[in-house]
Design a protein around this motif. Structure first.
Motif, PDB file in Angstrom:
ATOM      1  N   GLN A  54     -38.669-111.095 -42.791  1.00  0.00           N
ATOM      2  CA  GLN A  54     -37.999-111.554 -41.569  1.00  0.00           C
ATOM      3  C   GLN A  54     -38.914-111.447 -40.351  1.00  0.00           C
ATOM      4  O   GLN A  54     -38.781-112.199 -39.387  1.00  0.00           O
ATOM      5  N   ALA A  55     -39.849-110.503 -40.422  1.00  0.00           N
ATOM      6  CA  ALA A  55     -40.794-110.341 -39.311  1.00  0.00           C
ATOM      7  C   ALA A  55     -42.055-111.171 -39.502  1.00  0.00           C
ATOM      8  O   ALA A  55     -42.939-111.168 -38.649  1.00  0.00           O
ATOM      9  N   GLY A  56     -42.111-111.904 -40.625  1.00  0.00           N
ATOM     10  CA  GLY A  56     -43.303-112.680 -40.927  1.00  0.00           C
ATOM     11  C   GLY A  56     -43.017-114.146 -41.146  1.00  0.00           C
ATOM     12  O   GLY A  56     -42.363-114.798 -40.324  1.00  0.00           O
TER      13      GLY A  56
END
Length: 516
Positions: free
Chosen positions: A456-458
């Motif tokens: 989700q952060a990538g």
């Protein structure tokens, strides 16, 4: 070479005594159902407090090696694995014992354990710098696919039906989800106060394997895992060694599986024997013999279990990342002695590091000698009357289960799961797939949740989970494993149909005439 320089310290009086005593104690503890290698090493850490660092590490290291091999004794003789790593050994070991070849099965077990153990320690000694780089490539997505690869072998794990094997594995994965979500902390499937802490592996392992065996002993059943008596025919040690060393394919598959699984941080040694057994079966010309007393199954499983020991210490000694739960406990023993993993361990404390690795190498020879001696006295175990054996196994099961967390809830879970498994076995289900599901479920879930948060952060879930050559390789192996299991099941069905044709035999008049 530095190892040769420090080898005399390994063979010094005190260290040699620790090696011999630790091997015998480890084999006995390993053969006790419920006392896993992790627990055995943890129990003896307090004894190392007054020892110097070298002697303390030698004791813990030799215990690690010998308890992994010792678990095969109870797996072969009474059909109850001493630890999760010995489940695969039991699949062919106990059928061999029932056929009067228990001594041979035990010989194969300890000889192959030594071969795999030597190769694993040699990897630790010579290839540590290179294998550390490989281990570092395994992040959450790679560990998730490794767990899924282990789950794909469930269909053929000791079950006559691929469908029942997969269903049993699914039940095991569901059981592993009982308790609290490791990330959000929400309750799942907790319909009793006894399930609030979830179901851990030791109560499940003991319950699923020991209690059905006890009930069959009491009942006097003659089923697939029956409690019947059997003899131990004597056999030649030399012939067993020659036979074992001729099984090069099984030894290579087992040792490579153990080394690869061992160096993957967090994968756990329980998977090594199961993957080795599955791969050996797939490459064997005698597939139909597996599960009926095939020596190659024992050789592959036990060589994998002990090869995993040395390999699991590679990331631990170099990076401080244990490759198995027992290696994690061993790391604690290392830190207690004031030693820290990394390059400094091999420079500032070279004497401790190289003496420890030399001791692991020598312990493989002692493992064979002491193991063969224990194999000879195994005949006294099987002569115990069935009702006494049932009472002894029940006592050990309750003691082993309660001692893990000092929880009576674990005992209730163990007895309940064992009773349900007894009835499930009447319908063709086996404990192996369920236990494998319980072992691999948390590994897969934890790494999937971690992957989800990182994705989700990538670049998103799809790219994160399927990107990179290592992920693609592992996914491909998963698909190939499933396809092969389905193909093998189809082939087995065709063979059964040919063996039992439904057409009637025609009697020709000429045959009648000749009869007259």
């Amino acid at each position: 070479m530095e190892l040769l320089h420090y080898l005399p310290q390994v063979l010094s009086g005190w260290n040699l005594l620790i090696l011999i005593g630790g091997t015998i104690v480890g084999l006995i503890l390993g053969a006790t159902p419920g006392l896993s290698p992790t627990m055995a090493v943890a129990l003896l850490i307090p004894f190392t407090f007054k020892m110097d660092a070298t002697s303390g590490l030698i004791l813990l290291g030799v215990l690690y090696t010998s308890t992994v091999a010792g678990g095969a004794v109870s797996a072969i003789l009474i059909n109850i694995p001493g630890a999760p790593a010995n489940i695969a050994t039991m699949l062919d070991g106990h059928p061999m014992a029932k056929a009067g070849k228990a001594t041979q099965a035990l010989y194969y077990c300890f000889i192959s354990s030594a071969v795999g153990g030597v190769l694993g320690v040699l990897v630790l000694i010579f290839l540590t710098p290179y294998l550390v780089n490989v281990a570092l490539k395994f992040g959450p997505p790679e560990l998730f696919w490794t767990a899924i690869l282990g789950i794909t072998v469930i269909g053929s794990l000791g079950s006559a039906s691929v469908l029942k094997g997969l269903l049993g594995g699914a039940i095991g994965v569901w059981i592993s989800l009982i308790g609290f979500n490791p990330v959000t902390g929400t309750e799942r499937f907790v319909f009793s106060e006894h399930l609030q802490g979830g179901i851990t592996i030791i109560p499940a392992l003991i319950g699923l394997f020991a209690i059905p065996q006890v009930l069959q002993m009491v009942e006097g059943a003659k089923g697939a895992n029956g409690g019947e008596r059997f003899d131990m025919a004597p056999t030649s040690v030399i012939k067993a060694i020659i036979f074992n060393l001729k099984k090069v394919k099984a030894l290579v598959i087992g040792s490579l599986s153990g080394i690869i699984v061992g160096i993957i941080p967090g994968a756990g040694g329980q998977i090594a024997g199961l993957i080795a057994y599955d791969q050996c079966k797939k490459f064997s010309h005698n597939k139909d013999n597996f599960g009926k007393g095939e020596p190659e199954g024992i050789i592959a499983a036990e060589s994998a279990n002990n090869a995993m020991v040395g390999a699991s210490l590679v990331p631990m000694l170099s990076l401080g990342i244990p490759g198995s739960p027992t290696a994690a406990v061993l790391l604690g023993g290392l830190l207690i002695q004031g030693l820290f993993p990394g390059p400094d361990l091999f420079t500032q404390h070279a004497s401790v590091a190289w003496t420890f690795m030399g001791a692991l190498l020598i312990s493989q020879i002692l493992l064979v000698v002491c193991g063969l001696w224990i194999s000879g006295i195994g005949k006294y175990v099987i002569r115990i009357p069935r009702h006494i054996m049932a009472a002894a196994v029940t006592t050990l099961a309750i003691f082993g289960t309660y001692s893990v967390q000092n929880s009576f809830s674990d005992v209730i879970i163990m007895m309940s799961m064992g009773s349900l498994m007894y009835f499930g076995m009447q319908y063709g289900f086996t404990p192996g797939p369920i236990v494998l599901g319980i072992i691999l479920g948390p590994i897969a879930e934890t790494n999937f949740l971690q992957s989800q948060m990182l994705a989700q952060a990538g670049d998103g879930m799809l790219r994160y989970m399927f990107g990179g050559w290592l992920n693609i390789l592992l996914v491909s192996l998963c698909l190939l494993s499933v396809a092969y299991s389905l193909y093998a099941s189809w082939q087995a069905r065709k063979t059964r149909q040919r063996a039992t044709p439904d057409h009637r035999v025609q009697v020709h008049p000429e045959a009648n005439h000749d009869a007259h």
